[in-house]
Design a protein around this motif. Structure first.
Motif, short mmCIF file in Angstrom:
data_model
loop_
_atom_site.label_atom_id
_atom_site.label_comp_id
_atom_site.label_asym_id
_atom_site.label_seq_id
_atom_site.Cartn_x
_atom_site.Cartn_y
_atom_site.Cartn_z
N GLY A 115 -1.53 9.76 0.23
CA GLY A 115 -2.84 10.26 -0.21
C GLY A 115 -3.78 10.44 0.96
O GLY A 115 -3.37 10.45 2.13
N ASN A 116 -5.08 10.56 0.67
CA ASN A 116 -6.07 10.78 1.73
C ASN A 116 -6.23 9.52 2.58
O ASN A 116 -6.22 8.41 2.06
CB ASN A 116 -7.42 11.17 1.12
N TYR A 117 -6.39 9.75 3.90
CA TYR A 117 -6.51 8.60 4.80
C TYR A 117 -7.80 7.82 4.57
O TYR A 117 -7.93 6.69 5.00
CB TYR A 117 -6.39 9.02 6.27
N SER A 144 -8.87 5.97 2.36
CA SER A 144 -8.66 5.10 1.21
C SER A 144 -8.91 3.67 1.67
O SER A 144 -8.67 3.34 2.84
CB SER A 144 -7.22 5.24 0.69
N ASN A 158 -2.10 11.60 8.33
CA ASN A 158 -1.61 10.24 8.10
C ASN A 158 -0.44 9.93 9.04
O ASN A 158 -0.39 8.86 9.64
CB ASN A 158 -1.14 10.07 6.65
N SER A 207 0.82 -1.22 0.00
CA SER A 207 0.00 0.00 0.00
C SER A 207 0.85 1.26 0.00
O SER A 207 0.37 2.32 0.42
CB SER A 207 -0.90 0.02 1.24
N TRP A 234 -10.54 -3.52 2.33
CA TRP A 234 -9.48 -3.64 1.31
C TRP A 234 -10.09 -3.64 -0.09
O TRP A 234 -9.58 -3.01 -1.00
CB TRP A 234 -8.71 -4.94 1.57
N HIS A 279 -7.42 0.84 1.32
CA HIS A 279 -6.28 0.10 1.89
C HIS A 279 -5.93 0.63 3.28
O HIS A 279 -5.68 -0.14 4.20
CB HIS A 279 -5.07 0.21 0.96
N LEU A 280 -5.89 1.95 3.43
CA LEU A 280 -5.53 2.51 4.74
C LEU A 280 -6.60 2.22 5.78
O LEU A 280 -6.29 1.97 6.95
CB LEU A 280 -5.27 4.02 4.64
N GLY A 289 1.66 3.16 -2.22
CA GLY A 289 1.07 4.22 -3.05
C GLY A 289 0.01 5.01 -2.31
O GLY A 289 -0.31 6.15 -2.70
N ASP A 290 -0.57 4.43 -1.26
CA ASP A 290 -1.66 5.10 -0.54
C ASP A 290 -1.16 6.00 0.59
O ASP A 290 -1.94 6.77 1.15
CB ASP A 290 -2.61 4.07 0.09
#
Lengths: 418, 110
Positions: free
Chosen positions: A32-34, A36, A309, A26, A96, A38-39, A28-29
């Motif tokens: 980015g914005n939390y 998401s 994050n 993850s 996920w 995956h996060l 790539g995440d």
């Protein structure tokens, strides 16, 4: 009781390996914005699977001691464990894939029920003790109420994905949900348990409980104020004052812990306690980031997301993880030792609880975790993906050495020393 | 721990019990329970074949209380076969750090 405690520790360790692995997929995440998929999956795996599960296990062992009475039931914890484990796996996999349908709803219901069963066990055990509750018990009981509130709001958020009924947007409630969990559940529970265990581990002369009273009321007042004001007005300039009240509560707890360390009779600081000290450093780092998040949020600056994050990782993979990585080797060895040596101790020479696990593995674990912190958090702040990746590899090594050591401990065979 | 009465015919048995109890170690502090000052009284009678130990714990919330009490019981039953053994826990007077012996403090690194 032994099996239920061990089941929670093993499940929790498996969740750590899973979340360390998922984080590697993850990268790539991370910037980015939390909000998401995956996060969200990783955060819930960390909060519920890794953190809450091990706390439940340790509580089933410690609560009879703290409340000075026998655990109300051993069946309820087993039913709760199965529901929690199934719920966490379902919830993480649903997040996920971001499948917000039946499986996620079922997961939410399972987790809320597991928490109700845990709370029932704690409250009914507490009720058996007729003496006036000490401040440690207040921390634990209140933390349980906050955990239920967190999970209930979580379930409502899950249902809101499908049947939109909440009056404000999802992200608005997510902040409240997260802070009920962080400050209400984890912080209060950790203060309640650690303020009793740490002076015991260090043989501290000074334990100023008045400081803990201040800490209790300030943190709860700040959290209530944040929920009410946050719900009505969102993040605003008053949020600084609310955060300051919570920080003041933390400072009182910090003074209590510093006094415990300063007045300790046991001079040598063991490796598990070193991990605990690292965890306090990470909590302090998270607290220092809070004003920046509020400031950038009020300025509509995109850095608010990045710092949020970092804050989340400092809390879950930093503070809570470091605490568990150390305290697991202060609690589980005693549980195993009691099981294996209670009948032998005193008759023949037996090993000490601290001799039941591998100290070499614990050294590797602590070194890998320290490297993870250095690489990952600096990498996050500099938005350097190579550094964060190096950090995550260290986290995976940490998780593997941790679970390896847990199995070394659990597979210990009783031995009579000569 | 209270002083031994030299006129008591069982005093040597009591002293021997105290020495044997030094093999019972507090699993957390790694110091024996005698040097930690956890044992308040040892009563022993060769005539009645009875041993009674009155002791405390360093904390009311000590998760190892039961294990330490069992260790004391095991130690006495192993070393004094044929004796009835009684191990009682008391919180009065509360244990304090002043009860740790010089040797105990040394073992704690002080």
């Amino acid at each position: 009781m032994y099996r239920i405690v061990v089941a929670h520790y093993v499940f929790s360790a498996l969740c750590l390996v899973a979340l360390a692995t998922l984080l590697l997929f993850s990268t790539g995440d991370l910037f980015g914005n939390y909000f998401s998929p995956h996060l969200l999956a990783i955060t819930h795996l960390a909060a519920l699977g890794w953190g809450t599960s091990v706390i439940f296990g340790a509580c089933y062992q410690l609560i009879p001691v703290v409340f000075e009475t026998k655990l109300f039931s051993t069946k309820l914890p087993w039913i709760g464990f199965v529901m929690l484990a199934a719920g966490v796996i379902l919830l993480a996999s649903s997040f996920w894939r971001f499948d917000v349908g039946t499986y996620m709803q079922l997961a939410g219901a399972l987790i809320v029920t597991a928490i109700v069963l845990f709370n029932a066990t704690v409250m009914l055990t507490a009720r058996q003790n007729k003496k006036a509750a000490a401040i440690y018990q207040e921390f634990i009981s209140t933390a349980c109420i906050w955990l239920f509130a967190t999970a209930l709001l979580g379930l409502l958020l899950v249902l809101n994905f499908r049947y939109i009924f909440l009056p404000k947007d999802h992200l608005h409630f997510l902040k409240l949900h997260a802070h009920m969990g962080i400050a209400g559940w984890f912080l209060l529970l950790i203060i309640g348990v650690s303020s009793k265990l740490i002076p015991m581990f260090l043989a501290s002369r000074k334990q100023n409980e008045k400081l803990l009273n201040w800490s209790y009321y300030l943190i709860n007042a700040a959290l209530l104020a944040f929920l009410v004001d946050g719900y009505i007005n969102g993040i605003n300039y008053k949020t600084f004052a609310i955060a300051a009240a919570a920080v003041a509560g933390l400072v009182f707890y910090a003074i209590y812990i510093v006094q415990c360390f300063r007045s300790r009779l046991k001079k040598k600081i063991e490796l598990p306690i070193t991990n605990t000290l690292i965890s306090y450093g990470l909590l302090a780092a998270a607290v220092l980031i809070l004003p920046l998040i509020i400031y950038f949020h009020l300025q509509n600056d995109g850095r608010a997301v990045l710092y949020s994050n970092v804050y989340g990782f400092l809390i879950f993979i930093g503070w809570i993880s470091s605490l568990i990585l150390g305290q697991a080797f202060k609690t589980l060895p005693f549980i195993v030792w009691t099981r294996k040596y209670e009948d032998l101790a005193g008759r023949v020479k037996t090993p000490l609880p601290a001799e039941l696990y591998s100290h070499s593995l614990l050294k590797v674990q602590t070194a890998a975790y320290t490297l993870f912190c250095a690489c990952f958090f600096i990498g996050m702040l500099l938005q350097n993906s190579w550094l964060t990746l190096a950090g995550l590899i260290c986290l995976l090594i940490t998780s593997l050495t941790y679970i390896g050591n847990i199995f070394v401990l659990l597979s210990h065979k009783s031995a009579r020393l000569k | 721990m209270k002083d031994f009465d030299i006129n008591n015919p069982d005093v040597f048995l009591q002293i021997e019990i105290q020495e044997n109890l030094r093999t019972v170690i507090d699993p957390e502090l790694h110091v024996n329970i005698i040097d930690l000052g956890l044992v308040y009284e040892i009563e022993a009678s060769q005539d009645n074949k009875h041993i009674a130990v009155l002791m405390t714990m360093s904390s009311r919330y000590c998760p190892m209380s039961e294990a330490i009490l069992n260790s004391v019981r095991n130690c006495l039953e192993e070393n004094y076969r044929g004796y009835s053994v009684e191990v009682n826990l008391t919180w009065e007077p509360p244990w304090s750090y002043e009860l740790i012996s010089e040797e105990g403090l040394k073992q704690l690194g002080r």
